[in-house]
Design a protein around this motif. Structure first.
Motif, PDB file in Angstrom:
ATOM      1  N   LEU A   7       1.422  -0.944   0.174  1.00 36.68           N
ATOM      2  CA  LEU A   7      -0.457  -0.134   0.267  1.00 36.68           C
ATOM      3  C   LEU A   7       0.739   1.126   0.372  1.00 36.68           C
ATOM      4  O   LEU A   7       0.596   1.978  -0.620  1.00 36.68           O
ATOM      5  N   LEU A   8       2.281   0.954   0.801  1.00 41.32           N
ATOM      6  CA  LEU A   8       2.134   2.134   0.879  1.00 41.32           C
ATOM      7  C   LEU A   8       3.852   2.527  -0.331  1.00 41.32           C
ATOM      8  O   LEU A   8       3.735   3.548  -0.458  1.00 41.32           O
ATOM      9  N   PHE A   9       4.584   1.612  -0.834  1.00 38.26           N
ATOM     10  CA  PHE A   9       4.832   1.074  -1.762  1.00 38.26           C
ATOM     11  C   PHE A   9       4.143   2.330  -3.397  1.00 38.26           C
ATOM     12  O   PHE A   9       4.779   3.093  -3.446  1.00 38.26           O
ATOM     13  N   ASN A  10       3.034   1.577  -3.255  1.00 38.95           N
ATOM     14  CA  ASN A  10       2.547   2.428  -4.444  1.00 38.95           C
ATOM     15  C   ASN A  10       1.509   3.434  -4.250  1.00 38.95           C
ATOM     16  O   ASN A  10       1.634   4.546  -4.769  1.00 38.95           O
ATOM     17  N   ALA A  11       1.531   4.393  -2.797  1.00 37.64           N
ATOM     18  CA  ALA A  11       1.276   5.331  -2.826  1.00 37.64           C
ATOM     19  C   ALA A  11       2.398   5.911  -3.245  1.00 37.64           C
ATOM     20  O   ALA A  11       2.397   7.225  -3.096  1.00 37.64           O
ATOM     21  N   VAL A  12       3.880   5.699  -2.398  1.00 39.88           N
ATOM     22  CA  VAL A  12       4.655   6.860  -2.718  1.00 39.88           C
ATOM     23  C   VAL A  12       5.223   6.909  -4.012  1.00 39.88           C
ATOM     24  O   VAL A  12       5.598   7.479  -4.719  1.00 39.88           O
ATOM     25  N   THR A  13       5.015   5.664  -4.735  1.00 40.82           N
ATOM     26  CA  THR A  13       5.086   5.530  -6.340  1.00 40.82           C
ATOM     27  C   THR A  13       4.005   6.675  -7.473  1.00 40.82           C
ATOM     28  O   THR A  13       4.789   7.734  -8.814  1.00 40.82           O
ATOM     29  N   ASP A  14       2.199   6.578  -6.916  1.00 40.28           N
ATOM     30  CA  ASP A  14       1.731   7.721  -7.470  1.00 40.28           C
ATOM     31  C   ASP A  14       2.233   8.915  -6.798  1.00 40.28           C
ATOM     32  O   ASP A  14       1.806  10.137  -7.385  1.00 40.28           O
ATOM     33  N   ALA A  15       2.387   9.698  -5.771  1.00 40.58           N
ATOM     34  CA  ALA A  15       2.941  10.765  -5.177  1.00 40.58           C
ATOM     35  C   ALA A  15       3.967  11.220  -5.690  1.00 40.58           C
ATOM     36  O   ALA A  15       4.387  12.029  -6.415  1.00 40.58           O
ATOM     37  N   LEU A  16       4.400  10.283  -6.088  1.00 37.39           N
ATOM     38  CA  LEU A  16       6.620  10.686  -7.065  1.00 37.39           C
ATOM     39  C   LEU A  16       5.821  10.703  -8.543  1.00 37.39           C
ATOM     40  O   LEU A  16       6.472  12.467  -8.963  1.00 37.39           O
ATOM     41  N   SER A  17       4.511  10.782  -8.419  1.00 28.94           N
ATOM     42  CA  SER A  17       4.172  10.852  -9.815  1.00 28.94           C
ATOM     43  C   SER A  17       3.617  11.938 -10.122  1.00 28.94           C
ATOM     44  O   SER A  17       3.953  13.216 -10.871  1.00 28.94           O
ATOM     45  N   SER A  18       2.541  12.326  -8.830  1.00 28.89           N
ATOM     46  CA  SER A  18       2.012  13.619  -8.832  1.00 28.89           C
ATOM     47  C   SER A  18       3.483  14.278  -8.902  1.00 28.89           C
ATOM     48  O   SER A  18       2.306  16.099  -9.650  1.00 28.89           O
ATOM     49  N   MET A  19       3.959  14.077  -8.586  1.00 26.49           N
ATOM     50  CA  MET A  19       5.150  15.673  -8.107  1.00 26.49           C
ATOM     51  C   MET A  19       5.863  15.854  -9.059  1.00 26.49           C
ATOM     52  O   MET A  19       5.845  17.378  -9.280  1.00 26.49           O
ATOM     53  N   GLU A  20       6.435  14.852  -9.465  1.00 24.81           N
ATOM     54  CA  GLU A  20       6.593  15.285 -11.392  1.00 24.81           C
ATOM     55  C   GLU A  20       5.816  15.466 -11.830  1.00 24.81           C
ATOM     56  O   GLU A  20       5.923  16.979 -12.795  1.00 24.81           O
ATOM     57  N   GLN A  21       4.481  16.030 -12.091  1.00 27.08           N
ATOM     58  CA  GLN A  21       3.908  16.885 -12.782  1.00 27.08           C
ATOM     59  C   GLN A  21       3.234  17.901 -11.628  1.00 27.08           C
ATOM     60  O   GLN A  21       3.015  18.635 -12.140  1.00 27.08           O
ATOM     61  N   GLN A  22       4.217  18.631 -10.561  1.00 25.76           N
ATOM     62  CA  GLN A  22       4.343  19.481  -9.871  1.00 25.76           C
ATOM     63  C   GLN A  22       2.808  19.963  -9.265  1.00 25.76           C
ATOM     64  O   GLN A  22       2.132  20.457  -8.913  1.00 25.76           O
ATOM     65  N   ASN A  23       2.171  18.507  -9.154  1.00 29.18           N
ATOM     66  CA  ASN A  23       0.726  18.943  -8.527  1.00 29.18           C
ATOM     67  C   ASN A  23       0.953  18.233  -6.648  1.00 29.18           C
ATOM     68  O   ASN A  23       1.088  16.810  -6.455  1.00 29.18           O
ATOM     69  N   PHE A  24       1.375  19.057  -5.880  1.00 27.60           N
ATOM     70  CA  PHE A  24       1.858  19.180  -4.637  1.00 27.60           C
ATOM     71  C   PHE A  24       0.559  18.201  -4.070  1.00 27.60           C
ATOM     72  O   PHE A  24       1.276  17.529  -2.830  1.00 27.60           O
ATOM     73  N   GLY A  25      -0.275  19.126  -4.041  1.00 28.97           N
ATOM     74  CA  GLY A  25      -1.746  18.640  -3.312  1.00 28.97           C
ATOM     75  C   GLY A  25      -1.949  17.557  -3.440  1.00 28.97           C
ATOM     76  O   GLY A  25      -2.450  16.723  -2.797  1.00 28.97           O
TER      77      GLY A  25
END
Length: 51
Positions: free
Chosen positions: A10-28
């Protein structure tokens, strides 16, 4: 599957998704993904203690 394996996935997938969002500058969205994963893991852990 053991509880820690579920929590890890669960955490690994969330971190992966969060990193993807951060690359798109969607920090929220990244922050919300991590907060949701934290809450979900806490719930899994507490539910496992009850068993």
């Amino acid at each position: 599957m053991q509880i820690y394996q579920k929590m890890y996935l669960l955490l690994f997938n969330a971190v992966t998704d969060a990193l993807s969002s951060m690359e798109q500058q969607n920090f929220g969205q990244a922050a919300q993904l991590l907060k949701n994963a934290q809450a979900d893991c806490e719930e899994l852990f507490l539910d496992a203690e009850d068993e």
